[in-house]
Design a protein around this motif. Structure first.
Motif, PDB file in Angstrom:
ATOM      1  N   LEU A 207       6.991  -2.915  -8.960  1.00 13.71           N
ATOM      2  CA  LEU A 207       6.121  -2.962 -10.140  1.00 13.71           C
ATOM      3  C   LEU A 207       5.011  -1.922 -10.062  1.00 13.71           C
ATOM      4  CD1 LEU A 207       5.536  -4.694 -12.761  1.00 13.71           C
ATOM      5  CD2 LEU A 207       3.882  -5.932 -11.353  1.00 13.71           C
ATOM      6  N   LEU A 208       4.482  -1.706  -8.870  1.00 12.27           N
ATOM      7  CA  LEU A 208       3.351  -0.789  -8.700  1.00 12.27           C
ATOM      8  C   LEU A 208       3.793   0.658  -8.545  1.00 12.27           C
ATOM      9  CD1 LEU A 208       1.041  -2.890  -6.355  1.00 12.27           C
ATOM     10  CD2 LEU A 208       0.897  -2.606  -8.827  1.00 12.27           C
ATOM     11  N   ALA A 209       5.101   0.891  -8.395  1.00 11.21           N
ATOM     12  CA  ALA A 209       5.592   2.265  -8.370  1.00 11.21           C
ATOM     13  C   ALA A 209       5.368   2.889  -9.750  1.00 11.21           C
ATOM     14  CB  ALA A 209       7.064   2.287  -7.993  1.00 11.21           C
TER      15      ALA A 209
ATOM     16  N   VAL B 132      -2.072   7.221  -5.152  1.00 12.56           N
ATOM     17  CA  VAL B 132      -3.335   6.483  -5.091  1.00 12.56           C
ATOM     18  C   VAL B 132      -3.984   6.737  -3.725  1.00 12.56           C
ATOM     19  CG1 VAL B 132      -4.389   4.186  -5.151  1.00 12.56           C
ATOM     20  CG2 VAL B 132      -2.451   4.710  -6.650  1.00 12.56           C
ATOM     21  N   PRO B 133      -5.272   7.102  -3.684  1.00  6.76           N
ATOM     22  CA  PRO B 133      -5.957   7.313  -2.409  1.00  6.76           C
ATOM     23  C   PRO B 133      -5.863   6.076  -1.510  1.00  6.76           C
ATOM     24  CG  PRO B 133      -7.305   8.126  -4.205  1.00  6.76           C
ATOM     25  CD  PRO B 133      -6.145   7.397  -4.838  1.00  6.76           C
ATOM     26  N   ARG B 134      -5.824   6.311  -0.210  1.00  7.17           N
ATOM     27  CA  ARG B 134      -5.548   5.223   0.738  1.00  7.17           C
ATOM     28  C   ARG B 134      -6.516   4.050   0.604  1.00  7.17           C
ATOM     29  NH1 ARG B 134      -4.220   6.856   6.794  1.00  7.17           N
ATOM     30  NH2 ARG B 134      -2.492   7.734   5.608  1.00  7.17           N
ATOM     31  N   ARG B 135      -7.794   4.332   0.468  1.00  8.68           N
ATOM     32  CA  ARG B 135      -8.766   3.236   0.373  1.00  8.68           C
ATOM     33  C   ARG B 135      -8.548   2.421  -0.895  1.00  8.68           C
ATOM     34  NH1 ARG B 135     -15.013   4.519   1.454  1.00  8.68           N
ATOM     35  NH2 ARG B 135     -14.050   4.922   3.500  1.00  8.68           N
TER      36      ARG B 135
ATOM     37  N   GLU C 281       0.828  -1.214   0.000  1.00 10.18           N
ATOM     38  CA  GLU C 281       0.000   0.000   0.000  1.00 10.18           C
ATOM     39  C   GLU C 281       0.859   1.259   0.000  1.00 10.18           C
ATOM     40  OE1 GLU C 281      -2.688  -0.207   3.347  1.00 10.18           O
ATOM     41  OE2 GLU C 281      -3.246  -2.254   2.778  1.00 10.18           O
ATOM     42  N   LEU C 282       1.975   1.217   0.710  1.00  7.03           N
ATOM     43  CA  LEU C 282       2.832   2.397   0.794  1.00  7.03           C
ATOM     44  C   LEU C 282       3.314   2.833  -0.585  1.00  7.03           C
ATOM     45  CD1 LEU C 282       4.274   4.449   2.586  1.00  7.03           C
ATOM     46  CD2 LEU C 282       6.175   2.836   2.771  1.00  7.03           C
ATOM     47  N   ALA C 283       3.708   1.862  -1.420  1.00  9.26           N
ATOM     48  CA  ALA C 283       4.163   2.184  -2.775  1.00  9.26           C
ATOM     49  C   ALA C 283       3.051   2.856  -3.570  1.00  9.26           C
ATOM     50  CB  ALA C 283       4.632   0.916  -3.488  1.00  9.26           C
ATOM     51  N   LEU C 284       1.834   2.380  -3.398  1.00 10.39           N
ATOM     52  CA  LEU C 284       0.704   2.956  -4.120  1.00 10.39           C
ATOM     53  C   LEU C 284       0.374   4.358  -3.616  1.00 10.39           C
ATOM     54  CD1 LEU C 284      -1.483  -0.260  -4.228  1.00 10.39           C
ATOM     55  CD2 LEU C 284      -0.573   0.919  -6.234  1.00 10.39           C
TER      56      LEU C 284
END
Length: 263
Positions: free
Chosen positions: A153-155, A110-113, A102-105
């Motif tokens: 990958l999500l970065a 990206v919004p937390r939810r 989640e931190l990378a997102l």
């Protein structure tokens, strides 16, 4: 139609450490490119400056000479332009597996939810959905590396730099991780610069293989990998694969002893 801008361009990169008589030149004029959607492996003797090169690309160090361009823009000394996966997973031990992803997102905006939802969806896709609320120290080395790769990958950065990510794994886990990395990368096709000591690994994963000389390092050889994708380790028994492997090994051997891992 204009030519596509490479994801990474490096020209004449030089870097020394120390001063006066203790000065040691680590990079002696490295030049290379990684194109959009291309997987390029970098292989060379131990101590040839591969990690230093990554620190320069990531903006953690400044070169003494030469230029780095990422996405066509000057990048010398600029941080935050690459997604990076180190040799060790380097997950935050106080955060759960899902929270690490989640931190990378969240850093990507990206919004937390939504980040929470996406992290669980992706963990399920890579076979770790049941470990979302587990802390990293309870995972095997291979599982930790999967989470680390997913985080990279999500970065949002279009260039991924992977620094011997499977080097610390046992042989069987390494084979599984190579197969897994290929399957995930095929879906995404991000530009990748991958450091490895294994010629077999480089040929299995890459579009091109670059060979570095001992320090002060320079690219001494480039080999395009001719095998179509998707690939699997059955390639290792083909005569062409072994001929290319032997060619690269001899190039490395010409510059001195080559460690067992190079084979």
């Amino acid at each position: 139609m204009k030519d596509a801008v490479p994801a990474l361009e490096i020209a004449g990169l030089r870097k020394s450490f120390g001063r006066g008589k203790t000065s040691r030149e680590v990079l002696g004029g490295v030049s290379l490119t990684v194109n959009e959607g291309e997987f390029v492996s970098l292989i060379g003797p131990s101590g040839s400056g591969k990690t230093t090169l990554f620190r320069l690309i990531g903006g953690l160090e400044r070169p003494d000479a030469g230029d780095i361009r990422i996405g066509g823009r000057p990048a010398n000394g600029r941080r935050g332009l690459i997604a990076y996966m180190p040799q060790q997973a380097s997950l935050m031990p106080w955060r759960t597996v899902a929270a690490n992803v989640e931190l990378a997102l969240e850093i990507a905006g990206v919004p937390r939810r939504e980040a929470r939802t996406q992290s669980r969806e992706w963990l399920a896709r890579i076979g770790l959905g049941d470990y979302a609320e587990t802390y990293p120290h309870l995972l095997s080395g291979g599982m930790q590396q999967r989470v680390s790769f997913l985080r990279a990958l999500l970065a949002p950065q279009p260039l991924m730099c992977l620094d011997e990510p499977f080097g610390a794994l046992d042989a069987l886990t390494r084979l599984k991780m190579q197969r897994w990395l290929l399957s995930i990368w095929e879906q995404n096709r991000r530009a990748v610069l991958f450091v490895t000591h294994s010629i077999e690994e480089a040929l299995l994963l890459s579009d091109r293989v670059l060979v570095l000389s001992p320090s002060p390092a320079a690219v001494i050889y480039e080999r395009k990998v001719p095998f179509p994708r998707p690939r699997d380790e059955a390639l290792w028994t083909s005569p062409e694969f072994n001929a290319i492997k032997q060619d690269i090994y001899e190039r490395l051997q010409a510059y001195g002893e080559v460690g067992e891992g190079a084979r």
